[in-house]
Write a protein that holds these residues in place. Structure first.
Motif, PDB file in Angstrom:
ATOM      1  N   ASN A   1      31.634  64.347  37.313  1.00  0.00           N
ATOM      2  CA  ASN A   1      31.986  65.208  36.163  1.00  0.00           C
ATOM      3  C   ASN A   1      30.947  64.423  34.897  1.00  0.00           C
ATOM      4  OD1 ASN A   1      33.327  62.635  35.546  1.00  0.00           O
ATOM      5  ND2 ASN A   1      35.196  63.620  35.429  1.00  0.00           N
ATOM      6  N   GLY A   2      30.197  63.544  35.279  1.00  0.00           N
ATOM      7  CA  GLY A   2      29.494  62.812  34.027  1.00  0.00           C
ATOM      8  C   GLY A   2      29.828  61.888  33.449  1.00  0.00           C
ATOM      9  N   ASN A   3      31.243  61.149  33.763  1.00  0.00           N
ATOM     10  CA  ASN A   3      31.720  60.172  33.116  1.00  0.00           C
ATOM     11  C   ASN A   3      31.513  58.834  33.977  1.00  0.00           C
ATOM     12  OD1 ASN A   3      32.870  61.589  31.135  1.00  0.00           O
ATOM     13  ND2 ASN A   3      35.052  61.999  32.191  1.00  0.00           N
ATOM     14  N   TYR A   4      31.550  57.968  33.840  1.00  0.00           N
ATOM     15  CA  TYR A   4      31.474  56.682  34.258  1.00  0.00           C
ATOM     16  C   TYR A   4      32.693  56.126  34.596  1.00  0.00           C
ATOM     17  CZ  TYR A   4      26.717  57.382  32.908  1.00  0.00           C
ATOM     18  OH  TYR A   4      25.484  57.956  32.799  1.00  0.00           O
ATOM     19  N   PHE A   5      33.036  55.440  36.022  1.00  0.00           N
ATOM     20  CA  PHE A   5      34.035  54.576  36.511  1.00  0.00           C
ATOM     21  C   PHE A   5      33.756  53.488  36.317  1.00  0.00           C
ATOM     22  CE2 PHE A   5      36.798  52.689  39.461  1.00  0.00           C
ATOM     23  CZ  PHE A   5      37.886  53.458  39.175  1.00  0.00           C
ATOM     24  N   CYS A   6      34.269  52.423  35.564  1.00  0.00           N
ATOM     25  CA  CYS A   6      34.016  51.090  35.592  1.00  0.00           C
ATOM     26  C   CYS A   6      35.389  50.141  36.077  1.00  0.00           C
ATOM     27  CB  CYS A   6      33.532  50.573  34.351  1.00  0.00           C
ATOM     28  SG  CYS A   6      32.000  51.632  33.586  1.00  0.00           S
ATOM     29  N   GLY A   7      34.952  49.271  37.153  1.00  0.00           N
ATOM     30  CA  GLY A   7      36.369  48.585  37.645  1.00  0.00           C
ATOM     31  C   GLY A   7      35.813  47.148  37.636  1.00  0.00           C
ATOM     32  N   GLY A   8      36.868  46.135  37.309  1.00  0.00           N
ATOM     33  CA  GLY A   8      36.710  44.918  37.283  1.00  0.00           C
ATOM     34  C   GLY A   8      37.913  44.036  37.170  1.00  0.00           C
ATOM     35  N   GLY A   9      37.995  42.898  36.492  1.00  0.00           N
ATOM     36  CA  GLY A   9      39.180  42.099  36.214  1.00  0.00           C
ATOM     37  C   GLY A   9      39.238  41.614  34.840  1.00  0.00           C
ATOM     38  N   ARG A  10      40.309  41.353  34.284  1.00  0.00           N
ATOM     39  CA  ARG A  10      40.510  40.808  33.132  1.00  0.00           C
ATOM     40  C   ARG A  10      41.875  39.701  33.381  1.00  0.00           C
ATOM     41  NH1 ARG A  10      41.750  45.642  29.009  1.00  0.00           N
ATOM     42  NH2 ARG A  10      43.786  46.322  29.684  1.00  0.00           N
ATOM     43  N   PRO A  11      42.004  38.787  32.206  1.00  0.00           N
ATOM     44  CA  PRO A  11      42.789  37.818  32.423  1.00  0.00           C
ATOM     45  C   PRO A  11      44.358  38.359  32.360  1.00  0.00           C
ATOM     46  CG  PRO A  11      41.231  36.952  30.868  1.00  0.00           C
ATOM     47  CD  PRO A  11      40.911  38.557  31.035  1.00  0.00           C
ATOM     48  N   HIS A  12      45.232  37.851  33.186  1.00  0.00           N
ATOM     49  CA  HIS A  12      46.762  38.020  33.123  1.00  0.00           C
ATOM     50  C   HIS A  12      47.102  37.501  31.879  1.00  0.00           C
ATOM     51  CE1 HIS A  12      50.808  38.428  33.777  1.00  0.00           C
ATOM     52  NE2 HIS A  12      50.615  39.037  34.900  1.00  0.00           N
ATOM     53  N   PRO A  13      47.917  38.063  30.669  1.00  0.00           N
ATOM     54  CA  PRO A  13      48.232  37.466  29.515  1.00  0.00           C
ATOM     55  C   PRO A  13      49.303  36.473  29.420  1.00  0.00           C
ATOM     56  CG  PRO A  13      49.299  39.765  30.060  1.00  0.00           C
ATOM     57  CD  PRO A  13      48.226  39.682  30.963  1.00  0.00           C
ATOM     58  N   GLN A  14      50.045  36.239  30.813  1.00  0.00           N
ATOM     59  CA  GLN A  14      50.903  35.229  30.832  1.00  0.00           C
ATOM     60  C   GLN A  14      50.290  33.846  31.790  1.00  0.00           C
ATOM     61  OE1 GLN A  14      54.390  36.712  32.921  1.00  0.00           O
ATOM     62  NE2 GLN A  14      54.731  38.237  31.049  1.00  0.00           N
ATOM     63  N   HIS A  15      49.381  34.260  32.736  1.00  0.00           N
ATOM     64  CA  HIS A  15      48.909  33.176  33.592  1.00  0.00           C
ATOM     65  C   HIS A  15      47.332  32.661  33.410  1.00  0.00           C
ATOM     66  CE1 HIS A  15      52.411  34.283  35.438  1.00  0.00           C
ATOM     67  NE2 HIS A  15      52.157  35.223  35.936  1.00  0.00           N
ATOM     68  N   GLY A  16      46.708  33.203  32.635  1.00  0.00           N
ATOM     69  CA  GLY A  16      45.363  32.620  32.269  1.00  0.00           C
ATOM     70  C   GLY A  16      43.979  33.306  33.018  1.00  0.00           C
ATOM     71  N   ASP A  17      43.131  32.935  32.755  1.00  0.00           N
ATOM     72  CA  ASP A  17      41.757  33.458  33.005  1.00  0.00           C
ATOM     73  C   ASP A  17      41.575  33.625  34.676  1.00  0.00           C
ATOM     74  OD1 ASP A  17      40.904  33.528  30.391  1.00  0.00           O
ATOM     75  OD2 ASP A  17      39.780  31.709  30.651  1.00  0.00           O
ATOM     76  N   TYR A  18      42.494  32.788  35.488  1.00  0.00           N
ATOM     77  CA  TYR A  18      42.221  32.685  36.983  1.00  0.00           C
ATOM     78  C   TYR A  18      43.124  33.665  37.787  1.00  0.00           C
ATOM     79  CZ  TYR A  18      38.470  29.062  36.217  1.00  0.00           C
ATOM     80  OH  TYR A  18      37.679  28.350  35.695  1.00  0.00           O
ATOM     81  N   THR A  19      43.936  34.444  36.887  1.00  0.00           N
ATOM     82  CA  THR A  19      44.835  35.175  37.465  1.00  0.00           C
ATOM     83  C   THR A  19      44.611  36.320  36.699  1.00  0.00           C
ATOM     84  OG1 THR A  19      46.346  33.641  38.188  1.00  0.00           O
ATOM     85  CG2 THR A  19      47.264  35.685  38.389  1.00  0.00           C
ATOM     86  N   SER A  20      44.077  37.590  37.488  1.00  0.00           N
ATOM     87  CA  SER A  20      43.732  38.515  36.501  1.00  0.00           C
ATOM     88  C   SER A  20      44.411  39.845  36.894  1.00  0.00           C
ATOM     89  CB  SER A  20      42.014  38.847  36.592  1.00  0.00           C
ATOM     90  OG  SER A  20      41.857  39.095  38.052  1.00  0.00           O
ATOM     91  N   TYR A  21      44.336  40.606  35.991  1.00  0.00           N
ATOM     92  CA  TYR A  21      44.585  42.102  36.069  1.00  0.00           C
ATOM     93  C   TYR A  21      43.664  43.074  36.578  1.00  0.00           C
ATOM     94  CZ  TYR A  21      49.056  42.731  33.245  1.00  0.00           C
ATOM     95  OH  TYR A  21      50.152  42.568  32.667  1.00  0.00           O
ATOM     96  N   GLN A  22      43.906  43.887  37.558  1.00  0.00           N
ATOM     97  CA  GLN A  22      42.560  44.566  37.714  1.00  0.00           C
ATOM     98  C   GLN A  22      42.349  45.726  36.688  1.00  0.00           C
ATOM     99  OE1 GLN A  22      44.544  43.104  40.216  1.00  0.00           O
ATOM    100  NE2 GLN A  22      42.872  42.054  39.721  1.00  0.00           N
ATOM    101  N   TRP A  23      41.010  45.830  36.344  1.00  0.00           N
ATOM    102  CA  TRP A  23      40.921  46.524  34.984  1.00  0.00           C
ATOM    103  C   TRP A  23      39.804  47.585  35.075  1.00  0.00           C
ATOM    104  CZ3 TRP A  23      36.436  44.219  31.555  1.00  0.00           C
ATOM    105  CH2 TRP A  23      36.425  44.874  30.337  1.00  0.00           C
TER     106      TRP A  23
END
Length: 466
Positions: free
Chosen positions: A229-251
Protein backbone atom coordinates in the motif's frame (compact mmCIF):
# COMPACT_ATOMS: atom_id res chain seq x y z
CA UNK A 1 16.12 -29.80 12.40
CA UNK A 2 19.87 -29.74 12.97
CA UNK A 3 22.79 -30.08 10.58
CA UNK A 4 25.58 -31.10 12.96
CA UNK A 5 29.31 -31.62 12.46
CA UNK A 6 31.05 -32.58 15.68
CA UNK A 7 34.53 -31.23 14.98
CA UNK A 8 33.72 -27.69 13.92
CA UNK A 9 31.64 -24.66 14.69
CA UNK A 10 29.15 -23.53 12.05
CA UNK A 11 27.51 -20.11 12.23
CA UNK A 12 25.26 -19.57 9.25
CA UNK A 13 22.58 -16.93 8.79
CA UNK A 14 22.38 -16.70 4.97
CA UNK A 15 20.52 -19.23 2.82
CA UNK A 16 19.21 -19.24 -0.75
CA UNK A 17 16.67 -21.68 -2.19
CA UNK A 18 17.76 -23.52 -5.33
CA UNK A 19 15.65 -25.74 -7.62
CA UNK A 20 17.00 -28.88 -5.91
CA UNK A 21 17.69 -27.69 -2.37
CA UNK A 22 19.55 -24.89 -0.57
CA UNK A 23 22.88 -23.07 -0.60
CA UNK A 24 24.24 -21.51 2.60
CA UNK A 25 27.03 -19.09 3.47
CA UNK A 26 28.55 -18.79 6.93
CA UNK A 27 31.69 -18.83 9.02
CA UNK A 28 33.41 -21.88 10.45
CA UNK A 29 36.47 -23.14 12.27
CA UNK A 30 37.70 -26.56 13.32
CA UNK A 31 38.75 -27.16 16.92
CA UNK A 32 42.42 -27.49 16.01
CA UNK A 33 42.37 -24.01 14.49
CA UNK A 34 42.06 -20.77 16.43
CA UNK A 35 39.09 -21.41 18.73
CA UNK A 36 38.18 -17.77 19.32
CA UNK A 37 38.06 -16.67 15.69
CA UNK A 38 36.59 -17.72 12.38
CA UNK A 39 39.48 -18.64 10.10
CA UNK A 40 37.26 -19.54 7.17
CA UNK A 41 33.95 -18.97 5.54
CA UNK A 42 32.05 -22.03 4.41
CA UNK A 43 29.90 -22.47 1.32
CA UNK A 44 27.52 -25.43 1.55
CA UNK A 45 24.91 -27.13 -0.58
CA UNK A 46 21.98 -29.17 0.76
CA UNK A 47 19.30 -31.27 -0.90
CA UNK A 48 15.54 -30.74 -0.40
CA UNK A 49 15.68 -32.70 2.87
CA UNK A 50 18.59 -30.57 4.10
CA UNK A 51 21.15 -33.31 3.80
CA UNK A 52 24.60 -31.86 3.19
CA UNK A 53 25.81 -32.74 -0.32
CA UNK A 54 28.88 -30.50 -0.61
CA UNK A 55 30.82 -27.94 1.41
CA UNK A 56 33.80 -25.73 0.58
CA UNK A 57 35.98 -23.83 3.04
CA UNK A 58 37.42 -20.55 1.86
CA UNK A 59 40.13 -18.54 3.62
CA UNK A 60 43.81 -18.39 4.47
CA UNK A 61 46.14 -18.66 7.46
CA UNK A 62 46.40 -14.92 8.04
CA UNK A 63 42.95 -13.35 8.03
CA UNK A 64 39.87 -13.74 10.22
CA UNK A 65 36.39 -13.66 8.74
CA UNK A 66 33.19 -12.49 10.39
CA UNK A 67 29.90 -10.96 9.41
CA UNK A 68 28.42 -13.68 7.14
CA UNK A 69 25.28 -11.56 6.98
CA UNK A 70 23.68 -12.04 3.57
CA UNK A 71 23.99 -13.23 0.00
CA UNK A 72 22.16 -12.80 -3.28
CA UNK A 73 22.07 -14.39 -6.72
CA UNK A 74 22.74 -12.60 -10.03
CA UNK A 75 22.16 -14.69 -13.11
CA UNK A 76 24.10 -17.94 -12.50
CA UNK A 77 26.40 -16.73 -9.72
CA UNK A 78 26.11 -16.00 -6.00
CA UNK A 79 27.49 -13.02 -4.08
CA UNK A 80 28.06 -13.23 -0.30
CA UNK A 81 29.22 -10.46 2.02
CA UNK A 82 30.84 -9.93 5.41
CA UNK A 83 34.10 -8.60 6.85
CA UNK A 84 37.75 -9.66 6.92
CA UNK A 85 40.24 -8.73 9.66
CA UNK A 86 44.01 -8.83 9.05
CA UNK A 87 44.75 -9.72 12.70
CA UNK A 88 46.43 -6.37 13.36
CA UNK A 89 44.43 -3.20 12.82
CA UNK A 90 42.42 -3.25 9.58
CA UNK A 91 38.99 -4.67 8.83
CA UNK A 92 37.71 -4.60 5.26
CA UNK A 93 34.33 -5.41 3.86
CA UNK A 94 34.33 -8.43 1.57
CA UNK A 95 32.29 -9.71 -1.35
CA UNK A 96 32.78 -13.32 -2.46
CA UNK A 97 31.51 -14.44 -5.86
CA UNK A 98 31.00 -18.17 -6.43
CA UNK A 99 29.20 -20.40 -8.89
CA UNK A 100 26.53 -23.07 -8.54
CA UNK A 101 29.20 -25.71 -7.85
CA UNK A 102 30.58 -23.61 -4.96
CA UNK A 103 33.74 -22.68 -6.84
CA UNK A 104 34.96 -19.26 -5.67
CA UNK A 105 35.41 -16.99 -8.71
CA UNK A 106 36.80 -14.03 -6.82
CA UNK A 107 36.95 -12.31 -3.46
CA UNK A 108 37.18 -8.53 -3.26
CA UNK A 109 37.79 -6.32 -0.24
CA UNK A 110 36.55 -2.78 0.30
CA UNK A 111 37.16 0.29 2.41
CA UNK A 112 34.39 2.84 2.90
CA UNK A 113 35.37 6.51 2.90
CA UNK A 114 38.96 5.15 2.96
CA UNK A 115 38.29 3.67 6.41
CA UNK A 116 37.89 0.10 7.65
CA UNK A 117 34.36 -1.20 7.28
CA UNK A 118 31.98 -4.14 7.57
CA UNK A 119 29.52 -4.97 4.78
CA UNK A 120 26.25 -6.12 6.32
CA UNK A 121 23.71 -6.22 3.49
CA UNK A 122 23.69 -6.92 -0.25
CA UNK A 123 20.82 -6.25 -2.66
CA UNK A 124 20.53 -7.16 -6.33
CA UNK A 125 18.51 -4.72 -8.44
CA UNK A 126 18.60 -5.14 -12.22
CA UNK A 127 21.96 -6.95 -12.06
CA UNK A 128 23.53 -4.14 -10.04
CA UNK A 129 24.82 -4.87 -6.54
CA UNK A 130 24.10 -2.49 -3.64
CA UNK A 131 26.16 -2.94 -0.47
CA UNK A 132 25.46 -1.41 2.94
CA UNK A 133 27.21 -1.40 6.30
CA UNK A 134 29.23 0.86 8.59
CA UNK A 135 32.76 2.22 8.67
CA UNK A 136 35.15 3.63 11.24
CA UNK A 137 34.90 7.39 11.74
CA UNK A 138 37.63 8.95 13.94
CA UNK A 139 38.14 9.52 16.77
CA UNK A 140 35.99 6.60 17.99
CA UNK A 141 32.77 6.46 16.04
CA UNK A 142 31.08 4.51 13.26
CA UNK A 143 29.07 5.92 10.37
CA UNK A 144 26.95 4.23 7.70
CA UNK A 145 27.62 3.78 4.00
CA UNK A 146 25.96 2.33 0.93
CA UNK A 147 27.73 1.66 -2.36
CA UNK A 148 26.70 0.55 -5.82
CA UNK A 149 28.83 -2.01 -7.70
CA UNK A 150 28.70 -3.85 -11.00
CA UNK A 151 28.77 -7.65 -11.10
CA UNK A 152 32.57 -7.56 -11.40
CA UNK A 153 32.71 -5.85 -8.00
CA UNK A 154 33.73 -2.41 -9.32
CA UNK A 155 32.35 0.52 -7.32
CA UNK A 156 29.98 2.78 -9.27
CA UNK A 157 29.14 5.22 -6.48
CA UNK A 158 29.21 5.47 -2.69
CA UNK A 159 27.17 7.52 -0.18
CA UNK A 160 27.97 8.11 3.49
CA UNK A 161 25.56 8.91 6.33
CA UNK A 162 26.33 10.55 9.65
CA UNK A 163 28.88 13.03 10.95
CA UNK A 164 32.36 12.40 12.32
CA UNK A 165 31.61 13.23 15.96
CA UNK A 166 28.38 11.19 16.30
CA UNK A 167 27.98 7.41 16.16
CA UNK A 168 25.50 6.45 13.48
CA UNK A 169 25.75 2.72 12.83
CA UNK A 170 24.06 0.70 10.13
CA UNK A 171 20.83 -1.17 10.97
CA UNK A 172 18.88 -2.10 7.82
CA UNK A 173 18.66 -1.49 4.08
CA UNK A 174 15.95 -2.58 1.63
CA UNK A 175 14.69 -1.67 -1.87
CA UNK A 176 11.52 0.31 -2.64
CA UNK A 177 9.11 0.18 -5.57
CA UNK A 178 10.28 3.54 -7.03
CA UNK A 179 13.75 2.04 -7.66
CA UNK A 180 15.05 3.67 -4.47
CA UNK A 181 15.81 2.40 -0.98
CA UNK A 182 14.87 2.69 2.68
CA UNK A 183 17.80 2.81 5.14
CA UNK A 184 17.80 2.77 8.94
CA UNK A 185 20.68 3.71 11.23
CA UNK A 186 21.26 3.71 14.99
CA UNK A 187 22.17 7.24 16.07
CA UNK A 188 23.84 7.75 19.44
CA UNK A 189 22.28 10.48 21.57
CA UNK A 190 24.07 10.21 24.93
CA UNK A 191 25.04 7.46 27.36
CA UNK A 192 22.87 4.44 26.53
CA UNK A 193 20.40 6.56 24.58
CA UNK A 194 20.08 5.65 20.90
CA UNK A 195 17.46 6.62 18.37
CA UNK A 196 16.70 5.34 14.89
CA UNK A 197 17.16 7.50 11.80
CA UNK A 198 15.12 6.42 8.76
CA UNK A 199 16.34 7.60 5.35
CA UNK A 200 14.31 7.41 2.15
CA UNK A 201 16.79 7.36 -0.74
CA UNK A 202 16.45 7.64 -4.50
CA UNK A 203 18.07 5.24 -6.98
CA UNK A 204 21.45 7.02 -6.64
CA UNK A 205 21.44 7.04 -2.84
CA UNK A 206 20.41 10.69 -2.49
CA UNK A 207 18.27 11.47 0.55
CA UNK A 208 14.62 12.30 -0.20
CA UNK A 209 13.45 12.51 3.42
CA UNK A 210 14.53 11.44 6.90
CA UNK A 211 12.66 10.63 10.10
CA UNK A 212 14.05 10.31 13.64
CA UNK A 213 12.23 7.66 15.70
CA UNK A 214 12.38 6.69 19.36
CA UNK A 215 12.84 8.40 22.71
CA UNK A 216 15.03 7.65 25.72
CA UNK A 217 16.94 4.39 25.99
CA UNK A 218 18.03 2.12 23.17
CA UNK A 219 15.32 2.47 20.53
CA UNK A 220 16.31 0.50 17.44
CA UNK A 221 14.43 -0.23 14.22
CA UNK A 222 16.10 -3.38 12.92
CA UNK A 223 14.03 -3.72 9.76
CA UNK A 224 12.03 -1.31 7.66
CA UNK A 225 10.31 -2.48 4.47
CA UNK A 226 7.83 -1.02 2.00
CA UNK A 227 4.31 -2.48 2.03
CA UNK A 228 2.13 -3.00 -1.07
CA UNK A 229 0.00 0.00 0.00
CA UNK A 230 3.04 2.32 -0.11
CA UNK A 231 3.46 2.63 3.67
CA UNK A 232 6.55 1.39 5.52
CA UNK A 233 6.52 -1.31 8.17
CA UNK A 234 9.38 -0.73 10.64
CA UNK A 235 10.10 -3.14 13.49
CA UNK A 236 12.64 -3.17 16.28
CA UNK A 237 12.97 -2.93 20.04
CA UNK A 238 12.81 -0.24 22.70
CA UNK A 239 13.41 -0.35 26.48
CA UNK A 240 10.86 -1.83 28.81
CA UNK A 241 9.80 1.06 31.12
CA UNK A 242 10.17 -1.07 34.26
CA UNK A 243 13.23 -3.17 33.46
CA UNK A 244 15.63 -0.94 31.58
CA UNK A 245 17.58 -0.93 28.36
CA UNK A 246 18.43 -4.63 28.11
CA UNK A 247 14.85 -5.86 28.37
CA UNK A 248 12.83 -4.49 25.54
CA UNK A 249 9.40 -4.11 24.11
CA UNK A 250 9.00 -5.15 20.50
CA UNK A 251 8.47 -1.90 18.72
CA UNK A 252 6.38 -1.27 15.58
CA UNK A 253 6.24 1.93 13.53
CA UNK A 254 4.03 2.34 10.47
CA UNK A 255 5.22 5.25 8.29
CA UNK A 256 3.43 6.91 5.40
CA UNK A 257 5.12 7.16 1.97
CA UNK A 258 6.44 10.57 3.05
CA UNK A 259 7.68 9.43 6.47
CA UNK A 260 4.82 10.51 8.72
CA UNK A 261 4.23 8.17 11.68
CA UNK A 262 0.83 6.51 11.23
CA UNK A 263 1.23 4.18 14.19
CA UNK A 264 3.75 3.75 17.01
CA UNK A 265 3.07 0.76 19.26
CA UNK A 266 4.84 -1.93 21.27
CA UNK A 267 4.35 -5.51 22.41
CA UNK A 268 6.05 -7.43 25.19
CA UNK A 269 6.74 -10.93 23.83
CA UNK A 270 8.80 -12.51 26.59
CA UNK A 271 7.14 -14.45 29.37
CA UNK A 272 9.00 -13.02 32.34
CA UNK A 273 11.85 -10.75 33.46
CA UNK A 274 14.85 -11.03 33.33
CA UNK A 275 14.64 -13.73 30.66
CA UNK A 276 14.13 -11.29 27.82
CA UNK A 277 17.46 -9.50 28.00
CA UNK A 278 19.42 -8.74 24.84
CA UNK A 279 16.41 -8.84 22.55
CA UNK A 280 17.03 -8.47 18.82
CA UNK A 281 13.75 -7.86 17.07
CA UNK A 282 13.04 -8.70 13.42
CA UNK A 283 16.43 -10.22 12.64
CA UNK A 284 15.65 -11.45 9.13
CA UNK A 285 14.01 -9.68 6.19
CA UNK A 286 10.23 -9.62 6.78
CA UNK A 287 8.07 -11.70 4.47
CA UNK A 288 5.21 -9.73 2.90
CA UNK A 289 2.07 -10.97 1.16
CA UNK A 290 -1.09 -9.17 0.06
CA UNK A 291 -2.35 -8.32 3.54
CA UNK A 292 0.19 -9.37 6.18
CA UNK A 293 3.82 -9.26 7.29
CA UNK A 294 5.70 -12.15 8.90
CA UNK A 295 8.62 -11.10 11.08
CA UNK A 296 11.27 -12.87 13.15
CA UNK A 297 12.67 -11.88 16.52
CA UNK A 298 15.25 -13.33 18.89
CA UNK A 299 15.32 -13.17 22.70
CA UNK A 300 17.52 -14.57 25.45
CA UNK A 301 14.98 -16.63 27.34
CA UNK A 302 16.11 -19.92 28.95
CA UNK A 303 18.81 -20.02 26.32
CA UNK A 304 17.19 -18.28 23.40
CA UNK A 305 13.77 -18.21 21.83
CA UNK A 306 12.89 -17.32 18.27
CA UNK A 307 9.56 -15.52 17.91
CA UNK A 308 7.83 -15.71 14.53
CA UNK A 309 4.93 -13.30 14.27
CA UNK A 310 2.32 -12.56 11.64
CA UNK A 311 0.91 -9.03 11.64
CA UNK A 312 -1.41 -7.02 9.48
CA UNK A 313 -0.25 -3.84 7.74
CA UNK A 314 -1.00 -1.73 10.85
CA UNK A 315 1.11 -3.90 13.15
CA UNK A 316 -1.76 -5.81 14.78
CA UNK A 317 -0.77 -9.34 15.77
CA UNK A 318 -2.55 -12.16 13.95
CA UNK A 319 -0.48 -14.91 15.59
CA UNK A 320 2.82 -15.32 17.44
CA UNK A 321 4.88 -18.52 17.59
CA UNK A 322 7.89 -19.26 19.82
CA UNK A 323 10.58 -21.75 18.76
CA UNK A 324 13.38 -23.00 20.96
CA UNK A 325 16.31 -25.29 20.25
CA UNK A 326 17.83 -27.42 23.08
CA UNK A 327 17.53 -24.63 25.67
CA UNK A 328 20.42 -23.02 23.77
CA UNK A 329 21.00 -19.76 21.98
CA UNK A 330 19.50 -19.93 18.50
CA UNK A 331 19.24 -17.34 15.76
CA UNK A 332 17.21 -17.43 12.56
CA UNK A 333 18.70 -15.25 9.83
CA UNK A 334 16.67 -16.26 6.78
CA UNK A 335 13.05 -16.92 5.91
CA UNK A 336 12.24 -18.27 2.44
CA UNK A 337 8.72 -18.89 1.08
CA UNK A 338 8.50 -22.45 -0.26
CA UNK A 339 5.02 -22.34 -1.78
CA UNK A 340 1.68 -23.78 -0.60
CA UNK A 341 1.91 -21.68 2.55
CA UNK A 342 5.17 -23.23 3.85
CA UNK A 343 8.24 -21.22 4.89
CA UNK A 344 11.86 -22.23 5.49
CA UNK A 345 13.44 -20.57 8.55
CA UNK A 346 17.22 -21.05 8.64
CA UNK A 347 19.96 -20.06 11.07
CA UNK A 348 22.14 -21.62 13.74
CA UNK A 349 22.03 -22.90 17.33
CA UNK A 350 24.72 -22.66 20.00
CA UNK A 351 26.07 -24.79 22.86
CA UNK A 352 24.59 -28.24 22.51
CA UNK A 353 27.50 -30.38 23.74
CA UNK A 354 31.12 -30.30 24.86
CA UNK A 355 32.62 -30.99 21.43
CA UNK A 356 30.70 -28.46 19.39
CA UNK A 357 29.69 -24.85 19.94
CA UNK A 358 27.34 -24.14 17.04
CA UNK A 359 25.44 -25.92 14.32
CA UNK A 360 23.27 -24.97 11.38
CA UNK A 361 19.62 -25.14 12.39
CA UNK A 362 16.41 -24.84 10.42
CA UNK A 363 12.68 -25.42 10.73
CA UNK A 364 9.87 -25.48 8.18
CA UNK A 365 6.54 -24.01 9.23
CA UNK A 366 3.10 -23.79 7.67
CA UNK A 367 1.04 -20.66 7.00
CA UNK A 368 -0.05 -20.54 10.64
CA UNK A 369 3.56 -20.62 11.83
CA UNK A 370 3.20 -24.21 13.07
CA UNK A 371 6.16 -26.59 12.94
CA UNK A 372 4.38 -29.50 14.71
CA UNK A 373 0.99 -31.19 14.50
CA UNK A 374 0.24 -30.04 18.04
CA UNK A 375 0.57 -26.34 17.21
CA UNK A 376 -2.59 -24.54 18.30
CA UNK A 377 -4.48 -22.41 15.83
CA UNK A 378 -5.73 -20.03 18.51
CA UNK A 379 -4.58 -16.43 18.28
CA UNK A 380 -2.45 -15.30 21.23
CA UNK A 381 -3.00 -11.87 22.69
CA UNK A 382 -0.63 -9.80 24.72
CA UNK A 383 -1.49 -7.73 27.73
CA UNK A 384 0.19 -5.29 30.08
CA UNK A 385 2.07 -6.68 33.05
CA UNK A 386 0.35 -4.27 35.40
CA UNK A 387 -3.33 -4.34 34.32
CA UNK A 388 -5.85 -7.17 34.03
CA UNK A 389 -8.67 -6.70 31.56
CA UNK A 390 -11.64 -8.73 30.31
CA UNK A 391 -12.88 -8.43 26.73
CA UNK A 392 -16.10 -10.35 26.01
CA UNK A 393 -18.03 -11.94 24.37
CA UNK A 394 -15.84 -13.29 21.60
CA UNK A 395 -17.08 -14.26 19.04
CA UNK A 396 -19.66 -11.50 19.17
CA UNK A 397 -22.74 -10.47 17.21
CA UNK A 398 -21.56 -6.88 17.53
CA UNK A 399 -21.57 -5.74 21.18
CA UNK A 400 -18.30 -6.08 23.13
CA UNK A 401 -17.70 -5.27 26.82
CA UNK A 402 -14.29 -4.17 28.10
CA UNK A 403 -13.75 -4.32 31.88
CA UNK A 404 -10.53 -3.44 33.69
CA UNK A 405 -9.98 -5.16 37.05
CA UNK A 406 -9.36 -1.78 38.66
CA UNK A 407 -9.84 1.85 37.74
CA UNK A 408 -6.99 3.21 35.70
CA UNK A 409 -5.53 6.67 35.84
CA UNK A 410 -4.16 6.22 32.34
CA UNK A 411 -5.71 7.71 29.24
CA UNK A 412 -6.49 4.46 27.43
CA UNK A 413 -7.78 4.56 23.88
CA UNK A 414 -9.78 1.74 22.33
CA UNK A 415 -9.34 1.17 18.60
CA UNK A 416 -10.63 -1.53 16.26
CA UNK A 417 -9.01 -2.39 12.93
CA UNK A 418 -10.13 -4.69 10.15
CA UNK A 419 -7.71 -7.26 8.70
CA UNK A 420 -6.40 -4.76 6.11
CA UNK A 421 -5.40 -2.33 8.87
CA UNK A 422 -8.28 0.12 8.34
CA UNK A 423 -9.47 1.75 11.56
CA UNK A 424 -13.17 1.10 12.16
CA UNK A 425 -13.59 2.34 15.78
CA UNK A 426 -11.83 4.81 18.08
CA UNK A 427 -13.01 5.88 21.54
CA UNK A 428 -11.42 6.52 24.99
CA UNK A 429 -12.13 4.32 28.02
CA UNK A 430 -13.50 6.19 31.06
CA UNK A 431 -12.62 4.66 34.44
CA UNK A 432 -13.01 0.87 34.25
CA UNK A 433 -15.50 0.01 31.54
CA UNK A 434 -16.46 0.48 27.93
CA UNK A 435 -19.13 -1.12 25.76
CA UNK A 436 -18.62 -0.87 22.04
CA UNK A 437 -21.03 -1.71 19.22
CA UNK A 438 -19.67 -3.25 16.04
CA UNK A 439 -23.03 -4.35 14.63
CA UNK A 440 -22.51 -2.11 11.59
CA UNK A 441 -19.44 -4.12 10.56
CA UNK A 442 -19.67 -7.18 8.29
CA UNK A 443 -18.83 -10.63 9.64
CA UNK A 444 -15.11 -11.27 9.82
CA UNK A 445 -11.89 -10.96 11.84
CA UNK A 446 -11.03 -7.68 13.56
CA UNK A 447 -8.32 -6.53 15.95
CA UNK A 448 -9.09 -4.60 19.12
CA UNK A 449 -6.29 -2.49 20.53
CA UNK A 450 -6.09 -0.84 23.94
CA UNK A 451 -3.18 1.57 24.30
CA UNK A 452 -2.02 4.70 26.05
CA UNK A 453 1.04 4.96 23.82
CA UNK A 454 3.39 4.00 26.64
CA UNK A 455 3.17 1.00 29.00
CA UNK A 456 -0.33 -0.28 28.17
CA UNK A 457 -0.49 -2.16 24.88
CA UNK A 458 -3.15 -4.85 24.57
CA UNK A 459 -4.20 -6.50 21.32
CA UNK A 460 -6.91 -9.10 20.83
CA UNK A 461 -8.44 -10.80 17.83
CA UNK A 462 -12.21 -10.28 17.66
CA UNK A 463 -14.59 -12.36 15.53
CA UNK A 464 -17.83 -10.69 14.45
CA UNK A 465 -20.37 -13.38 13.60
CA UNK A 466 -24.01 -12.39 13.28
Amino acid sequence: MLSETLDKQEVTSAYIKTPDGYISFGATYFNQDYPNYFRNVELARYDENFNLTKSVRHGDSIHFYYGYYAMTKVQNCYYAIGAKFDGVDTTRGIVIKFDDSLNVIWEKTYLANNKWCSIMQIINKNDTLYLAGHYYSPPNNTNTFIMSCDTAGNIIWQKNFGVSNVKESYLYFSPTSDNGFILTTKRHQSGWNYRTRVYKLDSLGNTQWTKLLGGTGESWVLSCVELPNGNYFCGGGRPHPQHGDYTSYQWINILSPTGNVLRDTSYYFCDYFPACQNFFNFWATPQIDNNSVKVLAYASQNGATIYYTKMDFMGNIIWKRPYNRRQADAIIGTQIPLGNGFTFLGGFAFADDTTNTADNWYIIVDDDGCDTLNCTLSIPWLESETLAVSIYPNPTTGVIHIDFAESTKYDVQCKVYDITGKETYNKPIINKQLTINLEHLPNGIYFLQLSNGDDINISKKIIVQK
